[in-house]
Design a protein around this motif. Structure first.
Motif, PDB file in Angstrom:
ATOM      1  N   GLY A 160       0.820  -1.228   0.000  1.00 34.75           N
ATOM      2  CA  GLY A 160       0.000   0.000   0.000  1.00 34.75           C
ATOM      3  C   GLY A 160       0.842   1.260   0.000  1.00 34.75           C
ATOM      4  O   GLY A 160       0.380   2.338   0.385  1.00 34.75           O
ATOM      5  N   LEU A 161       2.092   1.132  -0.446  1.00 34.79           N
ATOM      6  CA  LEU A 161       3.006   2.282  -0.424  1.00 34.79           C
ATOM      7  C   LEU A 161       3.284   2.841  -1.821  1.00 34.79           C
ATOM      8  O   LEU A 161       4.116   3.734  -1.981  1.00 34.79           O
ATOM      9  CB  LEU A 161       4.331   1.860   0.237  1.00 34.79           C
ATOM     10  CG  LEU A 161       4.230   1.470   1.715  1.00 34.79           C
ATOM     11  CD1 LEU A 161       5.466   0.699   2.160  1.00 34.79           C
ATOM     12  CD2 LEU A 161       4.038   2.714   2.585  1.00 34.79           C
ATOM     13  N   PHE A 162       2.630   2.271  -2.823  1.00 35.86           N
ATOM     14  CA  PHE A 162       2.893   2.688  -4.207  1.00 35.86           C
ATOM     15  C   PHE A 162       1.620   3.290  -4.768  1.00 35.86           C
ATOM     16  O   PHE A 162       1.011   2.795  -5.709  1.00 35.86           O
ATOM     17  CB  PHE A 162       3.320   1.457  -5.022  1.00 35.86           C
ATOM     18  CG  PHE A 162       4.337   1.737  -6.101  1.00 35.86           C
ATOM     19  CD1 PHE A 162       5.596   2.236  -5.791  1.00 35.86           C
ATOM     20  CD2 PHE A 162       4.058   1.454  -7.441  1.00 35.86           C
ATOM     21  CE1 PHE A 162       6.544   2.461  -6.786  1.00 35.86           C
ATOM     22  CE2 PHE A 162       4.997   1.672  -8.439  1.00 35.86           C
ATOM     23  CZ  PHE A 162       6.251   2.178  -8.107  1.00 35.86           C
ATOM     24  N   GLU A 163       1.212   4.385  -4.127  1.00 34.71           N
ATOM     25  CA  GLU A 163      -0.063   5.008  -4.468  1.00 34.71           C
ATOM     26  C   GLU A 163       0.175   6.434  -4.947  1.00 34.71           C
ATOM     27  O   GLU A 163       1.300   6.933  -4.919  1.00 34.71           O
ATOM     28  CB  GLU A 163      -0.998   4.999  -3.249  1.00 34.71           C
ATOM     29  CG  GLU A 163      -1.337   3.595  -2.739  1.00 34.71           C
ATOM     30  CD  GLU A 163      -2.134   2.751  -3.746  1.00 34.71           C
ATOM     31  OE1 GLU A 163      -2.947   3.329  -4.499  1.00 34.71           O
ATOM     32  OE2 GLU A 163      -1.938   1.515  -3.784  1.00 34.71           O
ATOM     33  N   LYS A 164      -0.901   7.087  -5.344  1.00 27.00           N
ATOM     34  CA  LYS A 164      -0.835   8.438  -5.909  1.00 27.00           C
ATOM     35  C   LYS A 164       0.013   9.376  -5.036  1.00 27.00           C
ATOM     36  O   LYS A 164      -0.206   9.480  -3.823  1.00 27.00           O
ATOM     37  CB  LYS A 164      -2.259   8.989  -6.010  1.00 27.00           C
ATOM     38  CG  LYS A 164      -2.391  10.318  -6.702  1.00 27.00           C
ATOM     39  CD  LYS A 164      -3.883  10.650  -6.831  1.00 27.00           C
ATOM     40  CE  LYS A 164      -4.143  12.091  -7.163  1.00 27.00           C
ATOM     41  NZ  LYS A 164      -3.666  12.550  -8.438  1.00 27.00           N
ATOM     42  N   GLY A 165       0.963  10.033  -5.663  1.00 26.79           N
ATOM     43  CA  GLY A 165       1.768  11.019  -4.952  1.00 26.79           C
ATOM     44  C   GLY A 165       2.988  10.453  -4.248  1.00 26.79           C
ATOM     45  O   GLY A 165       3.766  11.215  -3.668  1.00 26.79           O
ATOM     46  N   ALA A 166       3.167   9.134  -4.283  1.00 28.78           N
ATOM     47  CA  ALA A 166       4.387   8.565  -3.681  1.00 28.78           C
ATOM     48  C   ALA A 166       5.595   9.085  -4.459  1.00 28.78           C
ATOM     49  O   ALA A 166       5.568   9.170  -5.691  1.00 28.78           O
ATOM     50  CB  ALA A 166       4.340   7.048  -3.710  1.00 28.78           C
ATOM     51  N   LEU A 167       6.640   9.467  -3.723  1.00 24.36           N
ATOM     52  CA  LEU A 167       7.861  10.009  -4.347  1.00 24.36           C
ATOM     53  C   LEU A 167       8.927   8.924  -4.309  1.00 24.36           C
ATOM     54  O   LEU A 167       9.384   8.544  -3.230  1.00 24.36           O
ATOM     55  CB  LEU A 167       8.359  11.228  -3.560  1.00 24.36           C
ATOM     56  CG  LEU A 167       7.406  12.417  -3.414  1.00 24.36           C
ATOM     57  CD1 LEU A 167       7.948  13.424  -2.404  1.00 24.36           C
ATOM     58  CD2 LEU A 167       7.204  13.093  -4.777  1.00 24.36           C
ATOM     59  N   MET A 168       9.317   8.425  -5.471  1.00 26.16           N
ATOM     60  CA  MET A 168      10.270   7.320  -5.523  1.00 26.16           C
ATOM     61  C   MET A 168      11.591   7.804  -6.122  1.00 26.16           C
ATOM     62  O   MET A 168      11.662   8.143  -7.319  1.00 26.16           O
ATOM     63  CB  MET A 168       9.697   6.175  -6.358  1.00 26.16           C
ATOM     64  CG  MET A 168       8.560   5.444  -5.651  1.00 26.16           C
ATOM     65  SD  MET A 168       9.210   4.438  -4.271  1.00 26.16           S
ATOM     66  CE  MET A 168       7.754   4.347  -3.220  1.00 26.16           C
ATOM     67  N   GLY A 169      12.616   7.815  -5.290  1.00 23.20           N
ATOM     68  CA  GLY A 169      13.918   8.299  -5.738  1.00 23.20           C
ATOM     69  C   GLY A 169      14.618   7.305  -6.650  1.00 23.20           C
ATOM     70  O   GLY A 169      14.540   6.099  -6.426  1.00 23.20           O
ATOM     71  N   HIS A 170      15.242   7.827  -7.688  1.00 26.09           N
ATOM     72  CA  HIS A 170      16.186   7.123  -8.575  1.00 26.09           C
ATOM     73  C   HIS A 170      15.586   6.526  -9.846  1.00 26.09           C
ATOM     74  O   HIS A 170      15.798   7.055 -10.919  1.00 26.09           O
ATOM     75  CB  HIS A 170      17.032   6.110  -7.801  1.00 26.09           C
ATOM     76  CG  HIS A 170      17.835   6.789  -6.733  1.00 26.09           C
ATOM     77  ND1 HIS A 170      18.938   7.525  -7.023  1.00 26.09           N
ATOM     78  CD2 HIS A 170      17.624   6.900  -5.399  1.00 26.09           C
ATOM     79  CE1 HIS A 170      19.402   8.061  -5.895  1.00 26.09           C
ATOM     80  NE2 HIS A 170      18.616   7.702  -4.908  1.00 26.09           N
ATOM     81  N   CYS A 171      14.938   5.333  -9.761  1.00 30.29           N
ATOM     82  CA  CYS A 171      14.324   4.747 -10.977  1.00 30.29           C
ATOM     83  C   CYS A 171      15.342   4.569 -12.100  1.00 30.29           C
ATOM     84  O   CYS A 171      14.998   4.738 -13.277  1.00 30.29           O
ATOM     85  CB  CYS A 171      13.171   5.617 -11.478  1.00 30.29           C
ATOM     86  SG  CYS A 171      11.967   6.046 -10.231  1.00 30.29           S
ATOM     87  N   VAL A 172      16.577   4.253 -11.759  1.00 27.03           N
ATOM     88  CA  VAL A 172      17.600   4.070 -12.792  1.00 27.03           C
ATOM     89  C   VAL A 172      17.331   2.779 -13.570  1.00 27.03           C
ATOM     90  O   VAL A 172      17.508   2.728 -14.789  1.00 27.03           O
ATOM     91  CB  VAL A 172      19.004   4.026 -12.147  1.00 27.03           C
ATOM     92  CG1 VAL A 172      20.078   3.735 -13.185  1.00 27.03           C
ATOM     93  CG2 VAL A 172      19.306   5.346 -11.427  1.00 27.03           C
ATOM     94  N   TYR A 173      16.891   1.740 -12.837  1.00 30.37           N
ATOM     95  CA  TYR A 173      16.704   0.426 -13.464  1.00 30.37           C
ATOM     96  C   TYR A 173      15.235   0.024 -13.539  1.00 30.37           C
ATOM     97  O   TYR A 173      14.932  -1.165 -13.631  1.00 30.37           O
ATOM     98  CB  TYR A 173      17.542  -0.625 -12.714  1.00 30.37           C
ATOM     99  CG  TYR A 173      19.010  -0.289 -12.828  1.00 30.37           C
ATOM    100  CD1 TYR A 173      19.711  -0.578 -14.006  1.00 30.37           C
ATOM    101  CD2 TYR A 173      19.684   0.383 -11.814  1.00 30.37           C
ATOM    102  CE1 TYR A 173      21.044  -0.220 -14.151  1.00 30.37           C
ATOM    103  CE2 TYR A 173      21.014   0.745 -11.951  1.00 30.37           C
ATOM    104  CZ  TYR A 173      21.686   0.441 -13.120  1.00 30.37           C
ATOM    105  OH  TYR A 173      22.999   0.805 -13.276  1.00 30.37           O
TER     106      TYR A 173
END
Ligand code: GUN
Ligand code: FE
Length: 419
Positions: free
Chosen positions: A248-261
């Protein structure tokens, strides 16, 4: 009375486009909200602030940084993520149990943020509740607004920086409660990353996010060893993202750093869920994580903003991060045989200003109604500026400026400069 700022105006109302008005005007209401941008003096009564030949532009948003890593900026840069965390970061963050050490560091950090023109941020603290509350207070007092998160971590970390699952939750509740006293700083749920959080903790934090309506910040797909580790830890997961989604932590407005891979599926879920990708180009280079293909995210409709990620990134001065993003994107352009266009100055500037303003519920550029988050830059130190069109002058500023060139900073709380 409303205030009329007179100077060379540069802002980014549209991704990829800088609007430049030589000797223009920005009008700001008593409450510190922009009421208009003008090429000619608007009608009406104003207190006038003449900025002369200075450039008036938007202040920066740093949407991913670690406050307790301020004291180790520039150290340990020969290591990669997992070893770097163990050898440098965890011992340093453990020192923030000491409130005096924390106060000294956080005051300097807040000062450096404002001096560098960063007025809004999403900040990781350490796991210590009291120094996290102190950080929130210091940022607010110095004029930085946004989000502060007390970090949660209850596994795969050293005894001296590790929580018990229950205590992690109750301390997070205490942190959230303590933030009620703040006006311009809000709490954010901050699991460090999947490897440092038991499944029980992730699920409980997801529940807490639902219950409180708070958003979430964390790390995702930063480094190949980290990604492989998450696969081991969540063998049934459909990807790194799934460890957050199931909890339940991957919802609207979640800020996820990096996303390189982040693979195609991770990006697809991010777009569908309105999860934000926070691009941290200096960090991705400084601890040799990789190159985030930022263009792909933008083309696929994923919200992207920018972060310094100090101290994996060795500078919190956002113009450096902006130029870092441009440079990283040029390497990506070369490596994709020119298939993925690099970021222009205008685009990278937008990501570090307007994109994040949208996250804060505002319009892009100096939109009417926005809080007045702005900086005045004196580029006379750079010389040779008087023949340049404003747009070129501004691009040169992004590459060449130093914090000392920022003479005034308005942080959205009024029309008085806080620098
Ligand atoms: N992943 C988990 N913790 C951290 C951190 O402190 N910095 C970075 N860059 N990545 C992380
Ligand atoms: Fe980080």
């Amino acid at each position: 009375m409303a205030t009329l700022f007179k100077g060379n105006i540069v802002h980014a109302p549209v991704f990829g486009e800088l609007v430049c008005i030589e000797h223009g005007y920005v009008a700001v209401s008593d409450e510190g909200r922009v009421t208009g941008v003008y090429a000619a003096r608007p009608e009406g009564e104003f207190d006038e602030v003449d900025l002369g030949d200075m450039i008036l532009t938007q202040a920066f948003c740093d949407m991913h940084l670690h406050a307790p890593q301020y004291t180790m900026l520039g150290r340990g840069m020969d290591l990669q993520l997992l070893e770097w965390l163990n050898r440098y970061v965890f011992p340093e963050e453990s020192r923030y149990a000491d409130i005096t050490y924390a106060e000294n560091s956080y005051r300097r950090l807040a000062d450096e943020m404002i001096s560098g023109g960063t007025t809004r941020a999403a900040v990781f603290s350490s796991l210590h509740t009291d120094s996290s509350l102190l950080l929130a207070r210091i940022l607010e007092e110095r004029g930085v607004s946004g989000f502060v998160g007390k970090v949660n971590m209850d596994r795969n970390c050293p005894d001296f920086l590790c929580e018990d699952t229950e205590a992690s939750l109750s301390e997070t509740r205490r942190f959230i409660d303590g933030c009620k006293d703040f006006g311009r700083i809000r709490p954010i749920i901050t699991p460090r990353f999947t490897p440092a959080c038991t499944d029980a903790l992730l699920f409980a934090l997801g529940e807490l996010a639902r219950e409180t309506g708070l958003t979430v910040q964390s790390h995702i797909s930063e480094n190949p060893d980290e990604v492989a580790w998450v696969k081991d830890l969540w063998p049934t997961g459909r990807g790194y993202w799934d460890s957050y989604l199931q909890a339940g932590l991957f919802e609207k407005g979640a800020l996820m750093g990096h996303c390189v891979y982040s693979d195609e599926e991770e990006r697809r879920v991010m777009a569908k869920k309105s999860v934000w990708a926070i691009h941290c180009p200096l960090s991705n280079i400084d601890i040799a994580s990789g190159i985030m293909p930022v263009r792909r995210f933008i083309d696929e409709g994923i919200n992207v903003a920018m972060g310094s990620d100090i101290c994996a990134g060795a500078s919190l001065f956002m113009p450096r991060v902006i130029v870092g993003a441009i440079r990283a994107s040029k390497l990506n352009w070369i490596h994709t045989f020119k298939q993925e266009a690099f970021l222009t100055c205008a685009e990278a500037f937008f990501l570090a200003t307007s994109a994040a303003a949208v996250y804060f519920g505002e319009g892009t550029g100096f939109a009417a109604g926005n809080e007045f988050h702005a900086i005045a830059i004196d580029d006379s130190r750079l010389g040779f500026s008087n023949e340049l069109p404003l747009v070129e002058r501004f691009e040169r500023i992004l590459y060449r400026m130093e914090p000392v060139d920022i003479k005034m900073v308005w942080n959205g709380s009024g029309t008085t400069s806080v620098k």
